[in-house]
Write a protein that holds these residues in place. Structure first.
Motif, PDB file in Angstrom:
ATOM      1  N   MET A  45      31.863  38.676  13.680  1.00  0.00           N
ATOM      2  CA  MET A  45      32.779  38.187  14.705  1.00  0.00           C
ATOM      3  C   MET A  45      32.114  37.021  15.454  1.00  0.00           C
ATOM      4  SD  MET A  45      34.441  40.182  17.978  1.00  0.00           S
ATOM      5  CE  MET A  45      35.355  41.292  16.906  1.00  0.00           C
ATOM      6  N   THR A  46      32.865  35.939  15.664  1.00  0.00           N
ATOM      7  CA  THR A  46      32.343  34.779  16.378  1.00  0.00           C
ATOM      8  C   THR A  46      32.318  35.066  17.872  1.00  0.00           C
ATOM      9  OG1 THR A  46      33.275  33.306  14.707  1.00  0.00           O
ATOM     10  CG2 THR A  46      32.639  32.329  16.804  1.00  0.00           C
ATOM     11  N   GLU A  47      31.172  34.806  18.507  1.00  0.00           N
ATOM     12  CA  GLU A  47      31.040  35.045  19.937  1.00  0.00           C
ATOM     13  C   GLU A  47      31.889  34.060  20.719  1.00  0.00           C
ATOM     14  OE1 GLU A  47      27.541  35.238  23.378  1.00  0.00           O
ATOM     15  OE2 GLU A  47      27.033  34.994  21.255  1.00  0.00           O
ATOM     16  N   GLN A  48      32.628  34.561  21.698  1.00  0.00           N
ATOM     17  CA  GLN A  48      33.469  33.719  22.536  1.00  0.00           C
ATOM     18  C   GLN A  48      32.613  32.831  23.422  1.00  0.00           C
ATOM     19  OE1 GLN A  48      36.834  33.374  22.662  1.00  0.00           O
ATOM     20  NE2 GLN A  48      36.656  31.846  24.280  1.00  0.00           N
ATOM     21  N   LYS A  49      32.879  31.548  23.389  1.00  0.00           N
ATOM     22  CA  LYS A  49      32.131  30.625  24.241  1.00  0.00           C
ATOM     23  C   LYS A  49      32.611  30.736  25.675  1.00  0.00           C
ATOM     24  CE  LYS A  49      31.088  27.265  20.631  1.00  0.00           C
ATOM     25  NZ  LYS A  49      31.202  25.861  20.163  1.00  0.00           N
ATOM     26  N   PRO A  50      31.720  30.518  26.632  1.00  0.00           N
ATOM     27  CA  PRO A  50      32.136  30.571  28.042  1.00  0.00           C
ATOM     28  C   PRO A  50      33.169  29.499  28.352  1.00  0.00           C
ATOM     29  CG  PRO A  50      29.931  29.639  27.842  1.00  0.00           C
ATOM     30  CD  PRO A  50      30.289  30.175  26.490  1.00  0.00           C
ATOM     31  N   SER A  51      34.048  29.820  29.257  1.00  0.00           N
ATOM     32  CA  SER A  51      35.048  28.839  29.663  1.00  0.00           C
ATOM     33  C   SER A  51      34.412  27.851  30.618  1.00  0.00           C
ATOM     34  CB  SER A  51      36.243  29.521  30.335  1.00  0.00           C
ATOM     35  OG  SER A  51      35.814  30.260  31.461  1.00  0.00           O
ATOM     36  N   VAL A  52      34.814  26.586  30.486  1.00  0.00           N
ATOM     37  CA  VAL A  52      34.238  25.508  31.288  1.00  0.00           C
ATOM     38  C   VAL A  52      35.343  24.837  32.091  1.00  0.00           C
ATOM     39  CG1 VAL A  52      32.961  23.336  31.262  1.00  0.00           C
ATOM     40  CG2 VAL A  52      32.412  25.123  29.586  1.00  0.00           C
ATOM     41  N   GLY A  53      35.107  24.688  33.392  1.00  0.00           N
ATOM     42  CA  GLY A  53      35.997  23.900  34.231  1.00  0.00           C
ATOM     43  C   GLY A  53      35.424  22.507  34.400  1.00  0.00           C
ATOM     44  N   PHE A  54      36.286  21.508  34.405  1.00  0.00           N
ATOM     45  CA  PHE A  54      35.810  20.128  34.583  1.00  0.00           C
ATOM     46  C   PHE A  54      36.711  19.434  35.584  1.00  0.00           C
ATOM     47  CE2 PHE A  54      34.164  16.014  33.939  1.00  0.00           C
ATOM     48  CZ  PHE A  54      32.960  16.148  33.259  1.00  0.00           C
ATOM     49  N   ILE A  55      36.097  18.932  36.645  1.00  0.00           N
ATOM     50  CA  ILE A  55      36.835  18.320  37.754  1.00  0.00           C
ATOM     51  C   ILE A  55      36.326  16.898  37.941  1.00  0.00           C
ATOM     52  CG2 ILE A  55      37.254  18.434  40.232  1.00  0.00           C
ATOM     53  CD1 ILE A  55      36.701  21.585  39.778  1.00  0.00           C
ATOM     54  N   GLY A  56      37.209  15.922  37.723  1.00  0.00           N
ATOM     55  CA  GLY A  56      36.851  14.515  37.836  1.00  0.00           C
ATOM     56  C   GLY A  56      36.895  13.836  36.493  1.00  0.00           C
ATOM     57  N   LEU A  57      38.007  13.195  36.180  1.00  0.00           N
ATOM     58  CA  LEU A  57      38.230  12.624  34.847  1.00  0.00           C
ATOM     59  C   LEU A  57      38.309  11.105  34.910  1.00  0.00           C
ATOM     60  CD1 LEU A  57      40.901  15.235  33.703  1.00  0.00           C
ATOM     61  CD2 LEU A  57      38.449  15.232  33.160  1.00  0.00           C
TER      62      LEU A  57
ATOM     63  N   PRO B 165      40.754  22.174  42.512  1.00  0.00           N
ATOM     64  CA  PRO B 165      39.403  22.532  42.076  1.00  0.00           C
ATOM     65  C   PRO B 165      39.136  24.030  42.170  1.00  0.00           C
ATOM     66  CG  PRO B 165      39.334  20.556  43.419  1.00  0.00           C
ATOM     67  CD  PRO B 165      40.729  21.088  43.523  1.00  0.00           C
ATOM     68  N   GLY B 166      39.602  24.662  43.249  1.00  0.00           N
ATOM     69  CA  GLY B 166      39.392  26.095  43.406  1.00  0.00           C
ATOM     70  C   GLY B 166      40.050  26.894  42.300  1.00  0.00           C
ATOM     71  N   ALA B 167      41.243  26.474  41.894  1.00  0.00           N
ATOM     72  CA  ALA B 167      41.945  27.178  40.813  1.00  0.00           C
ATOM     73  C   ALA B 167      41.184  27.055  39.501  1.00  0.00           C
ATOM     74  CB  ALA B 167      43.356  26.618  40.671  1.00  0.00           C
ATOM     75  N   VAL B 168      40.568  25.903  39.259  1.00  0.00           N
ATOM     76  CA  VAL B 168      39.738  25.733  38.059  1.00  0.00           C
ATOM     77  C   VAL B 168      38.547  26.684  38.110  1.00  0.00           C
ATOM     78  CG1 VAL B 168      38.171  24.159  36.856  1.00  0.00           C
ATOM     79  CG2 VAL B 168      40.415  23.351  37.605  1.00  0.00           C
ATOM     80  N   ALA B 169      37.850  26.712  39.253  1.00  0.00           N
ATOM     81  CA  ALA B 169      36.655  27.540  39.379  1.00  0.00           C
ATOM     82  C   ALA B 169      36.967  29.027  39.218  1.00  0.00           C
ATOM     83  CB  ALA B 169      35.994  27.290  40.731  1.00  0.00           C
ATOM     84  N   ALA B 170      38.151  29.442  39.658  1.00  0.00           N
ATOM     85  CA  ALA B 170      38.517  30.856  39.608  1.00  0.00           C
ATOM     86  C   ALA B 170      38.628  31.397  38.187  1.00  0.00           C
ATOM     87  CB  ALA B 170      39.835  31.075  40.358  1.00  0.00           C
ATOM     88  N   VAL B 171      38.825  30.519  37.211  1.00  0.00           N
ATOM     89  CA  VAL B 171      39.015  30.980  35.827  1.00  0.00           C
ATOM     90  C   VAL B 171      37.915  30.479  34.893  1.00  0.00           C
ATOM     91  CG1 VAL B 171      41.517  31.194  36.089  1.00  0.00           C
ATOM     92  CG2 VAL B 171      40.550  29.024  35.288  1.00  0.00           C
ATOM     93  N   SER B 172      36.841  29.912  35.447  1.00  0.00           N
ATOM     94  CA  SER B 172      35.815  29.288  34.618  1.00  0.00           C
ATOM     95  C   SER B 172      34.453  29.959  34.805  1.00  0.00           C
ATOM     96  CB  SER B 172      35.688  27.797  34.971  1.00  0.00           C
ATOM     97  OG  SER B 172      36.927  27.123  34.799  1.00  0.00           O
ATOM     98  N   ASP B 173      33.728  30.115  33.717  1.00  0.00           N
ATOM     99  CA  ASP B 173      32.364  30.643  33.778  1.00  0.00           C
ATOM    100  C   ASP B 173      31.382  29.569  34.243  1.00  0.00           C
ATOM    101  OD1 ASP B 173      33.029  33.246  32.643  1.00  0.00           O
ATOM    102  OD2 ASP B 173      33.355  32.173  30.764  1.00  0.00           O
TER     103      ASP B 173
ATOM    104  N   GLY C  10      34.575  23.182  21.100  1.00  0.00           N
ATOM    105  CA  GLY C  10      35.221  24.483  21.005  1.00  0.00           C
ATOM    106  C   GLY C  10      35.172  25.343  22.244  1.00  0.00           C
ATOM    107  N   TYR C  11      34.756  24.773  23.381  1.00  0.00           N
ATOM    108  CA  TYR C  11      34.751  25.535  24.624  1.00  0.00           C
ATOM    109  C   TYR C  11      36.142  25.528  25.248  1.00  0.00           C
ATOM    110  CZ  TYR C  11      29.636  25.672  24.700  1.00  0.00           C
ATOM    111  OH  TYR C  11      28.316  25.912  24.400  1.00  0.00           O
ATOM    112  N   PRO C  12      36.627  26.675  25.726  1.00  0.00           N
ATOM    113  CA  PRO C  12      37.875  26.665  26.496  1.00  0.00           C
ATOM    114  C   PRO C  12      37.674  25.777  27.729  1.00  0.00           C
ATOM    115  CG  PRO C  12      37.242  28.910  25.917  1.00  0.00           C
ATOM    116  CD  PRO C  12      36.068  28.038  25.583  1.00  0.00           C
TER     117      PRO C  12
END
Length: 297
Positions: free
Chosen positions: A1-13, A55-63, A28-30
């Motif tokens: 089984m492939t290990e799930q990569k941590p989710s990454v939040g990115f703020i500032g594009l 930004p807070g909403a991104v952080a709430a769902v990101s590792d 392949g990172y979420p």
């Protein structure tokens, strides 16, 4: 089984963030994203990134949450405001600010994060849009070793030279040293190109010759030709560079240092901003020397 990569939040594009986030998504990172101008996230959303409205909403769902925004005031707002990143981040998360910002602010964010059971790193970068696009940035990091090791695989997607420089704030201090070196080097390159032109030489030919000798540098070889061609399109905005130089001068004053080269560079760049060139690239410093020669003539 492939290990799930941590989710990454990115703020500032912006010019750099767009590419940096793209490398993470391509690996392949979420990816969860936010930017003040939503349209700048459309291409990443089309490739599979998830858009969030703050930004807070991104952080709430990101590792792991990464930011690269404009000014220290922006950093303070997205991290320390009510409902911001520190308040909303998951327990055990790692926060990485890649903005060039204040060392003291980086230390404050790290302490606030620690009090909530999370880690914060300051990790400013050097290399401009070219380095961001190629994934070859220099990344200078301040913070705890354990947090650094945890996120190193993600940092390696964006940078080729990554170093932990010390405690929180050390990454920002290192970036100040970088910007100080750039400031005086930009003066030197602009003066060299101006001298070659006024002396009746072919400036591009001069750069080609001296660019392989002791004067060789990324700025001489990369931005010198743009000065000659009067190509002032931004790889790094003048107004952001002035922000960096201002922080560096403030930090130098705290340390009891007098940095006349940095002070002169900042003064000349401020004249460009005053004349409406703040959105141009740093190589636009050449305009100042053109203007000086024209006045002298």
């Amino acid at each position: 089984m492939t290990e799930q990569k941590p989710s990454v939040g990115f703020i500032g594009l912006g010019i750099m963030g767009q590419h940096m986030a793209g490398h993470i998504l391509a690996a392949g990172y979420p990816l969860n994203i936010y930017n003040r101008t939503r349209a700048k996230g459309d291409a990443l959303v089309a490739q599979g990134a998830q858009w969030f409205d703050s930004p807070g909403a991104v952080a709430a769902v990101s590792d792991i949450t990464i930011t690269i925004v404009g000014y220290p005031a922006d950093v303070e707002q997205v991290y320390l405001s009510k409902g911001g990143i520190v308040a909303k981040a998951r327990p055990g998360a790692v926060l990485i600010d890649m903005t060039t910002s204040s060392p003291a602010l980086a230390a404050r964010i790290a302490q606030a994060a620690l009090e909530r059971g999370i880690s914060a790193l300051d990790a400013p970068v050097s290399g401009g849009d070219v380095g961001a696009k190629a994934g070859k940035l220099a990344i200078m990091v301040g913070g705890e070793t354990s947090a650094f090791n945890q996120v190193l695989p993600v940092l390696e997607l964006m940078g080729a030279n990554i170093a932990l420089m010390g405690k929180a704030g050390s990454g920002q201090h290192t970036k100040m040293a970088n910007q100080i070196a750039i400031a005086s080097t930009m003066l030197a390159v602009a003066e060299s190109v101006s001298y070659a032109r006024v002396a009746g030489l072919n400036p591009l030919q001069v750069l080609k010759v001296i660019g392989t000798g002791a004067a060789s540098s990324f700025l001489l070889n990369g931005l010198g030709p743009k000065m000659v061609d009067e190509d002032f399109a931004p790889g790094f905005f003048i107004h952001h560079f002035v922000k960096d130089m201002t922080i560096a001068l403030e930090e130098a004053k705290k340390l009891g240092l007098d940095l006349p080269g940095l002070a002169l560079a900042r003064r000349l760049y401020l004249t460009l901003i005053d004349n409406g060139f703040g959105e141009e690239g740093t190589q636009s410093l050449y305009r100042v020397y053109n203007a000086i020669h024209a006045e002298a003539g």
